[in-house]
Structures are given as structure tokens and as C-alpha cells.
Scaffold this active site. Structure first.
Site, PDB file in Angstrom:
ATOM      1  N   CYS A   1       6.606  11.875 -13.156  1.00 14.15           N
ATOM      2  CA  CYS A   1       7.134  12.620 -12.013  1.00 14.15           C
ATOM      3  C   CYS A   1       8.370  13.421 -12.409  1.00 14.15           C
ATOM      4  O   CYS A   1       8.562  14.545 -11.955  1.00 14.15           O
ATOM      5  CB  CYS A   1       7.412  11.672 -10.842  1.00 14.15           C
TER       6      CYS A   1
ATOM      7  N   HIS B   1      -1.643  -7.254  15.429  1.00 18.03           N
ATOM      8  CA  HIS B   1      -1.482  -5.869  15.902  1.00 18.03           C
ATOM      9  C   HIS B   1      -2.549  -5.604  16.960  1.00 18.03           C
ATOM     10  O   HIS B   1      -3.696  -6.007  16.824  1.00 18.03           O
ATOM     11  CB  HIS B   1      -1.669  -4.922  14.713  1.00 18.03           C
TER      12      HIS B   1
ATOM     13  N   ASN C   1      -4.201   7.851   3.452  1.00 18.56           N
ATOM     14  CA  ASN C   1      -3.646   7.364   4.710  1.00 18.56           C
ATOM     15  C   ASN C   1      -2.138   7.535   4.685  1.00 18.56           C
ATOM     16  O   ASN C   1      -1.480   7.062   3.758  1.00 18.56           O
ATOM     17  CB  ASN C   1      -3.986   5.881   4.905  1.00 18.56           C
ATOM     18  N   GLU C   2      -1.639   8.238   5.665  1.00 16.30           N
ATOM     19  CA  GLU C   2      -0.193   8.375   5.836  1.00 16.30           C
ATOM     20  C   GLU C   2       0.547   8.586   4.511  1.00 16.30           C
ATOM     21  O   GLU C   2       1.417   7.805   4.136  1.00 16.30           O
ATOM     22  CB  GLU C   2       0.376   7.154   6.573  1.00 16.30           C
TER      23      GLU C   2
ATOM     24  N   CYS D   1       8.993   8.078 -11.776  1.00 13.50           N
ATOM     25  CA  CYS D   1       8.606   7.695 -13.142  1.00 13.50           C
ATOM     26  C   CYS D   1       8.728   8.899 -14.081  1.00 13.50           C
ATOM     27  O   CYS D   1       9.007  10.012 -13.648  1.00 13.50           O
ATOM     28  CB  CYS D   1       7.179   7.160 -13.157  1.00 13.50           C
TER      29      CYS D   1
ATOM     30  N   CYS E   1       1.782   6.327  -7.805  1.00 16.65           N
ATOM     31  CA  CYS E   1       2.442   7.500  -8.369  1.00 16.65           C
ATOM     32  C   CYS E   1       1.542   8.711  -8.131  1.00 16.65           C
ATOM     33  O   CYS E   1       0.357   8.671  -8.435  1.00 16.65           O
ATOM     34  CB  CYS E   1       2.656   7.285  -9.866  1.00 16.65           C
TER      35      CYS E   1
ATOM     36  N   ARG F   1       0.859  -1.190   0.000  1.00 20.44           N
ATOM     37  CA  ARG F   1       0.000   0.000   0.000  1.00 20.44           C
ATOM     38  C   ARG F   1       0.891   1.234   0.000  1.00 20.44           C
ATOM     39  O   ARG F   1       2.112   1.114   0.031  1.00 20.44           O
ATOM     40  CB  ARG F   1      -0.897  -0.004   1.241  1.00 20.44           C
TER      41      ARG F   1
ATOM     42  N   LYS G   1      -2.676  -9.131  11.682  1.00 18.85           N
ATOM     43  CA  LYS G   1      -3.545  -9.995  12.493  1.00 18.85           C
ATOM     44  C   LYS G   1      -3.102 -10.108  13.951  1.00 18.85           C
ATOM     45  O   LYS G   1      -3.860 -10.565  14.788  1.00 18.85           O
ATOM     46  CB  LYS G   1      -3.735 -11.364  11.853  1.00 18.85           C
TER      47      LYS G   1
ATOM     48  N   GLU H   1      -4.473   7.666  15.255  1.00 17.27           N
ATOM     49  CA  GLU H   1      -4.189   6.260  15.543  1.00 17.27           C
ATOM     50  C   GLU H   1      -3.238   6.170  16.730  1.00 17.27           C
ATOM     51  O   GLU H   1      -2.313   6.972  16.859  1.00 17.27           O
ATOM     52  CB  GLU H   1      -3.488   5.576  14.365  1.00 17.27           C
TER      53      GLU H   1
HETATM   54  C1  GLA Z   1      -0.165   2.976  10.380  1.00 19.20           C
HETATM   55  C2  GLA Z   1      -1.331   2.839   9.426  1.00 19.20           C
HETATM   56  C3  GLA Z   1      -2.369   1.869   9.864  1.00 19.20           C
HETATM   57  C4  GLA Z   1      -1.760   0.651  10.507  1.00 19.20           C
HETATM   58  C5  GLA Z   1      -0.867   1.078  11.631  1.00 19.20           C
HETATM   59  C6  GLA Z   1      -0.266  -0.068  12.401  1.00 19.20           C
HETATM   60  O1  GLA Z   1      -0.271   3.997  11.257  1.00 19.20           O
HETATM   61  O2  GLA Z   1      -1.938   4.075   9.136  1.00 19.20           O
HETATM   62  O3  GLA Z   1      -3.141   1.507   8.740  1.00 19.20           O
HETATM   63  O4  GLA Z   1      -1.051  -0.081   9.570  1.00 19.20           O
HETATM   64  O5  GLA Z   1       0.174   1.839  11.114  1.00 19.20           O
HETATM   65  O6  GLA Z   1       0.431   0.385  13.524  1.00 19.20           O
HETATM   66 ZN    ZN Z   2       5.352   8.865 -10.795  1.00 24.19          ZN
END
Ligand code: GLA
Ligand code: ZN
Length: 679
Positions: free
Chosen positions: A163, A367, A152-153, A160, A118, A114, A365, A316
Site C-alpha cells: 500500500c 441482532h 460488503n461495506e 503495508c 489489504c 471481517r 445471534k 440493509e
Molecule cells: C452491517 C453489515 C451486516 C451486519 C449489519 C448489522 O451493515 O453489512 O453484515 O453486520 O451491519 O447491523
Molecule cells: Zn496493504
């Protein structure tokens, strides 16, 4: 239906992935029951749900999400709804390989994992644009919708062809001519001048990374390109739901818990309505004390509060352990409440978790989660979480309050990048973020509130500003700091300050004139010591160890507070103070241990009346932090140690968490936390 009003509650809940459990209706039903039992009220949904929302191209399935949104609303909860760009369905990569990232070695990545698309790919932008539009059209008016969680993050970079082209365009916008770029990057060095824009590529370890101006611009571009992608994601969302706040979850660098290194969050923060971040300290580790770690957690939370000068969210955290530390230890009894309260104490209006329900398969699984595979509320972790939920309900009066602070520490992402690049000094011991955390430590130990700001912030509201190791310092920042001191401020800086400008080009003519005037010294050399080398500084009738870096300088008006005692510069100035206008500028020439910083800042805090007057007799392991309204303060008293501690405070009070009265002598069990309302 009216939108559920959560303005008056602290958020508790977290990342909920019903998309993994659609074939388990009994689990989804049980979740609703357990959400209420654990006093959880807010759930982030959809971060990684793309393959359930659009299993094949153009075939959208929202029914399951409709039901979850309705169910959560009906039980009195809110949803922080995510856009699913954090992970891609396989059909997307298969049909449009351009969405896959290319790494710095110019290798195209494969589908999997994940956070690896790009940011420039037109197809990826088109597909996520359609998805986000559908989400906002469908859920924009849903009464459970509380906030948007974009992707997310965000992290990483792509090399590429799209870019590369965007990088070149970005450079062309920045530099009027190619000559300007060649000048800024010191082109003739090793024959690196360009004769045409098309020759420019991103830096790579299989090419060259020693042109520092090039590296710095690439990192700036990566931040800007990430923000550009984010702006693309929120376009329709902003337009259709202007009243719903937008965030994206920021991070910290994890092993050491220092500020996140690869994106300039100071810049990114201007584009979000609320800062939220993911905090995963390795509590109970075997390399530092609980207080050592708690102080670093404090630093980063202070940073996220300070950047936007408003409360932030913990998006989180884990209720027990994680799955990606080297050793994934679970939180000891009491630590969960303590660490949750610490977030609130530093300005968070939430404690949200990853993950609500423990995943059944794949890498997460094992965590930590609120609900374990046992599906039970009798579980120890579930009970500790419930205790936090109950506590958050009891202390909701703090919501929205800020924190009064007179001290600021400057953290600058660009400075960090440039300094890490600098070949010279000692690569292993530069430790810029860690050095800031060491200076912060005095204030944390003594319960003095601190803001962690960027060099763009308004300096005038602080009594004391600390800017160690400002290697990259623009003339504008020099000017603003000089004005700040001139008008009565106190500024402290250290060795390795004022070397290069915004292009990572050194200043010519010796140490910059504005700094010479401000500090009343002229830095001439920086001696770098081997790890076992030591010098010493004689300061206030005491000798303090000096290590790693010793700057040598000539006096140009400053008073000498400390001198070196060893080597060829024995007797020469090491610590100075310069009266400048209405204020003063201090220069700490050598890296020292905490004992010196304790003494130095202790005297400064006393002289400038910065001490926490409420704490009559404190303890370094007991952290006192307040959340303040104009006319009221809430004081968190937190024992970050494995021993019972006693401190003396100025006023008796009632603990909001347990509703018990406390005298002015506070006795705290290991990991105990109190929240005293000023009365
Ligand atoms: C990150 C992600 C989450 C998860 C946690 C696990 O912060 O955003 O999806 O994977 O790590 O600690
Ligand atoms: Zn790219």
C-alpha cells in the site's frame, strides 16, 4: 428459464445467510415458506460465504448455492448475489499473510473478524478474481440473478508495504515533480520537505499527522485504492453480464447518523450502477426526539438519491433492534412500517433487511431479524415485516419515480476531511455534517424537498443552494457558484468558508476575491467562542443567540440584514445579502440555533416561492415527502411523534396502503403513515 421480471415491484427481503445453515435442511425449507408468507421477494446472498464456497484452496463448492438460487427463483424471488471479499477463510490468511491488513501503527493484523483485507495485495486480488469469475460464469445467466452486490461495506485502510508503494505511485501520478508535492504539502514546515519519493509514507499517529496536505492526499488515495479494488472485483462481472446492475452497500456514520466519513462516496458513486446503503437509526433513543432522528434519516437518504439523481436501494435495515448500538432497543409497534415507508418516500425502491434469519452463534445471534430463533410466523416482528411486505406490494406504482426538488445542500467529503484536520477554531464544535443537518431541518420541518449534492453537481437546476462551512473551496467551485448566482440563483453560506484550496493551503491576500464579489463582504476574522460564551444577532426585529463561531467582516456592497449585539463587534454586520447579477448571495456570519434558521429560511422560502403548496397547515413532526413522476405525485404523510396529529392539505385522496379515502384534514395516530395518490 426466463429471468424473473422484478421491474415492477419494490424489493423486500434482505441479507440471507444459508451458508450458516447448510446442515439444517429443515430450516432452509422453512425459510422458503416464510419468505413467501412475509411477502419477501429479494435476497442478498454470499456476502460472507467464502469458506463455504472454497473451504480449502482451489476446492470449490457451489452445489448448495445452486440449490438456493433455484429454490428462490422457483418461489418467485430474486437474488442479489454478493462477491465474498468481505471476509476471508483462514487458509487464505495462513498461507498468504500478505492479505492481512497492516494498521496505521504498522502492526500486522491477525486472521479474524471481517472487512480487513489489504486492498493492494496481489494474492488477494488474484484469489478474489478467480472466485468472482467462477460466480459470474456459473450464475451470470441464472434467472434469479437481479443485481451484483460487490463485497460488503468497503471501509478502512491498509499501511503495508504494497500500500505504501501504491501510495507513492499515486502521488507520482498526481505531482509532476517532487518539488510540486513539497509545495502542495508546505514541505518546509517543521522540515517536512522530501528529497526522494521513497521517503514518503502514509500518515501515522506514531509518526506525524500534522501535514494537512499529506493527510488529505492519503484520504483521497484510500478512496481511490478502494475503488480500484472494487474495479478489480467487477472486471469479469461487467464483461460477462453487462446487463446486470452492480452495487456495493454504502454506510452512514452511525451514532449520530451523519454521512459516512472515511470514503468519498461522491467519487465512489460514479462507479456503481445503483447506490445502495445500510441504514440503522437508533429509534426511540434517549437523547433526541423521534422527529430529530427522522430528519437525519431523511438527510442521508436524500443524499443517496441526489448523488446519482436516481432512486437508490436500502440494502440493509433492521426489522427490530441491532446488536451494536450502545443499547439495542426494539422498534415499537408501528415504527417498522413508518420507517420503511420513510425510505421509500425519500427515493428508495426497496426495504431490505439485515438479517433474514437470526444467526445461531457468534456476534450477530441477537441482532434483529425477520425470522427469530423461535422459527415462527406468530412472532410480533415477523408480523410487522409482513405488513411492510403487503404495503410495498400495494404501493408499487411509486417504483422508479424521482422527487422534484428546488433546494440543494452541498456536502463535500474533502471539505469535511480538511476541516476536521484544521487545528484552530474549536476542534469539538466544528460539527460540519451536523451543521448541514441543522440547516436541512427547516426544510424537513416544512415539507420542502431537498437534494444533498456534492460541489461537483450541476447547480443550475436549483432555486436555492445552501453551502455552510465550505472551508475548503476550490477556485473552480467559487467560479461555478458565482455563475450560478449571476444567472439568477440564490446561494447561502456561512462562517468558516473559503479558507483553503484543494491542497489545504490557505488563500493569500485575504478572503478570496471571487467570494468578496459574490457576497459583497470581506471576511477578516473568525471569533471562536467557548462553549458557554454567547453573543446575539439582531435580525428582523428579533434577537437570536449566536454561539461557537462569529465571523467579522467588512462590507463591500452587501446589505446588512442582521448585526451582532455584544462584545467588541457589537453593531457590526452578522448577516448579509448581496445582489449579484440576477441572483443573490447570503452570508450567515454566526452559528445560531434552529429558531434563527426557521426565521431566515422561512422568509427566503416565502420570497422564492419554495413552500410546499399542498400542505396548508402542517406540523413539524409530520413529514410530507413526495415521489414524483412527470405528471403524478405520490405523497407520503408520516407522523414521527408519539401523539395524534392533525394537518390540513390541499386535496382529498386515497391512501394506497389501506385503500381508504381521506378528506383534506388528515388525522394521524402516533407513527401512522399514509400514502396519498394525487387525484
Ligand atoms: C452491517 C453489515 C451486516 C451486519 C449489519 C448489522 O451493515 O453489512 O453484515 O453486520 O451491519 O447491523
Ligand atoms: Zn496493504
Amino acid at each position: 428459464m426466463t429471468r424473473y421480471n422484478s421491474e415492477n415491484r419494490l424489493l423486500h427481503g434482505g441479507d440471507y445467510n444459508p451458508d450458516q445453515w447448510l446442515d439444517y435442511p429443515e430450516i432452509l425449507a422453512k425459510d422458503l415458506e416464510l419468505m413467501q408468507k412475509s411477502k419477501s421477494n429479494t435476497f442478498s446472498i454470499g456476502m460472507f460465504a467464502w469458506s463455504q464456497l472454497e473451504p480449502t484452496e482451489g476446492d470449490y463448492h457451489f452445489e448448495w448455492l445452486d440449490k438456493i438460487m433455484d429454490d428462490i427463483y422457483e418461489m418467485g424471488g430474486n437474488v442479489i448475489l454478493a462477491t465474498p471479499s468481505g471476509a476471508r477463510p483462514a487458509w487464505l490468511s495462513k498461507k498468504y499473510p500478505e492479505v492481512l491488513r497492516t494498521n496505521e501503527r504498522r502492526e500486522k493484523m491477525l486472521q479474524g473478524g471481517r472487512h480487513n483485507h489489504c486492498f493492494s495485495s496481489p494474492v488477494f486480488r488474484e484469489k478474489i478474481g478467480i472466485m468472482n469469475r467462477k460466480l459470474v460464469e456459473r450464475y451470470g445467466n441464472h434467472p434469479a440473478l437481479y443485481m451484483w452486490h460487490i463485497s460488503n461495506e468497503y471501509s478502512g485502510e491498509c499501511h503495508c508495504e504494497y500500500c505504501q508503494e501504491n501510495f507513492r505511485q499515486w502521488l507520482q501520478k498526481k505531482y509532476p515533480t517532487l518539488k510540486d508535492l513539497n509545495d502542495a504539502w508546505w514541505g518546509p514546515f517543521w522540515s517536512h520537505a522530501y528529497s526522494d519519493w521513497s521517503e514518503i509514507e502514509s500518515p501515522s499517529s506514531i509518526g506525524e499527522t500534522m501535514v494537512h496536505g499529506h493527510n488529505l492526499d492519503w484520504r483521497r488515495f484510500v478512496t481511490d485504492q478502494t475503488i480500484d479494488f472494487y474495479e478489480h472485483e467487477i472486471k469479469d462481472i461487467r464483461q460477462l453480464t453487462p446487463e446486470i446492475p452492480i452495487t456495493t452497500n454504502f454506510m452512514a456514520d452511525t451514532h449520530d447518523l451523519i454521512p459516512f466519513q472515511s470514503l468519498d462516496y461522491g467519487k465512489f458513486a460514479k462507479h456503481v450502477d445503483v447506490i445502495s446503503w445500510d441504514c440503522y437509526p437508533a429509534w426511540h433513543n434517549d437523547w433526541e426526539t423521534t422527529a430529530d432522528l427522522a430528519s437525519k434519516v431523511g438527510f442521508i437518504n436524500d443524499q443517496y438519491r441526489s448523488i446519482k439523481q436516481q432512486p437508490f436501494l436500502i440494502m440493509e435495515s433492521t426489522p427490530s433492534g441491532v446488536n451494536w448500538h450502545e443499547v439495542n432497543k426494539v422498534k415499537r409497534p408501528g415504527m417498522h412500517l413508518l420507517s420503511s415507508m420513510q425510505f421509500i418516500a425519500h427515493g428508495s425502491d426497496s426495504n431490505l433487511y439485515f438479517q433474514w434469519r437470526k444467526s445461531r452463534g457468534s456476534s450477530e445471534k441477537f441482532h434483529g431479524a425477520v425470522v427469530d430463533h423461535d422459527n415462527s410466523e406468530d412472532n410480533r416482528v415477523f408480523k410487522e415485516v409482513t405488513r411492510v411486505g403487503e404495503a410495498l406490494e400495494k404501493i408499487k406504482a411509486v417504483k422508479g419515480s424521482y422527487k422534484k426538488a428546488k433546494v440543494a445542500i452541498i456536502y463535500d467529503w474533502e471539505n469535511n476531511w480538511a476541516l476536521n484536520d484544521a487545528q484552530g477554531f474549536s476542534n469539538a464544535s466544528k460539527r460540519y455534517p451536523q451543521t448541514l443537518q441543522e440547516h436541512y431541518r427547516y426544510f424537513w420541518n416544512h415539507d420542502i424537498a431537498v437534494e444533498v449534492i456534492t460541489s461537483e453537481a450541476d447547480f443550475s437546476k436549483y432555486e436555492l443552494i445552501i453551502g455552510p462551512m465550505m472551508y475548503l473551496m476550490t477556485e473552480d467551485v467559487m467560479k461555478r457558484l458565482s455563475t450560478y448566482v449571476q444567472q439568477g440563483g440564490t446561494f447561502v453560506s456561512t462562517y468558516i468558508t473559503g479558507y483553503v484550496n484543494e491542497n489545504d493551503l490557505t488563500y493569500l491576500g485575504g478572503w478570496p476575491q471571487p467570494l468578496r464579489e459574490l457576497f459583497g463582504i470581506k471576511v477578516t476574522e473568525t471569533d471562536t467562542l467557548y462553549p458557554k460564551d454567547r453573543n446575539a444577532v439582531h435580525y428582523a426585529d428579533q434577537s437570536f443567540e449566536a454561539k461557537d463561531y462569529c465571523s467579522l467582516f467588512e462590507l463591500e456592497g452587501a446589505d446588512v440584514l442582521g448585526t451582532y449585539t455584544e462584545d467588541f463587534y457589537a453593531g457590526k454586520p452578522a448577516i448579509t445579502r448581496n445582489q449579484y447579477g440576477q441572483g443573490a448571495a447570503y452570508f450567515i456570519g454566526a452559528r445560531t440555533n434552529l429558531d434563527f434558521l426557521e426565521r431566515f429560511y422561512g422568509e427566503l422560502a416565502k420570497a422564492k416561492d419554495l413552500e410546499n403548496a399542498w400542505v396548508i397547515k402542517g406540523d413539524p413532526d409530520v413529514s410530507v415527502q413526495s415521489r414524483d413522476f412527470e405528471d403524478q405525485s405520490y405523497r407520503f404523510v408520516m407522523n414521527f411523534s408519539e401523539e395524534t396529529k392533525e394537518i390540513q392539505v390541499a386535496t382529498a385522496g386515497v391512501d394506497l396502503i389501506t385503500r381508504t379515502a381521506h378528506p383534506t384534514t388528515l388525522t394521524l395516530a402516533p407513527y401512522e403513515v399514509l400514502l396519498l395518490e394525487e387525484n
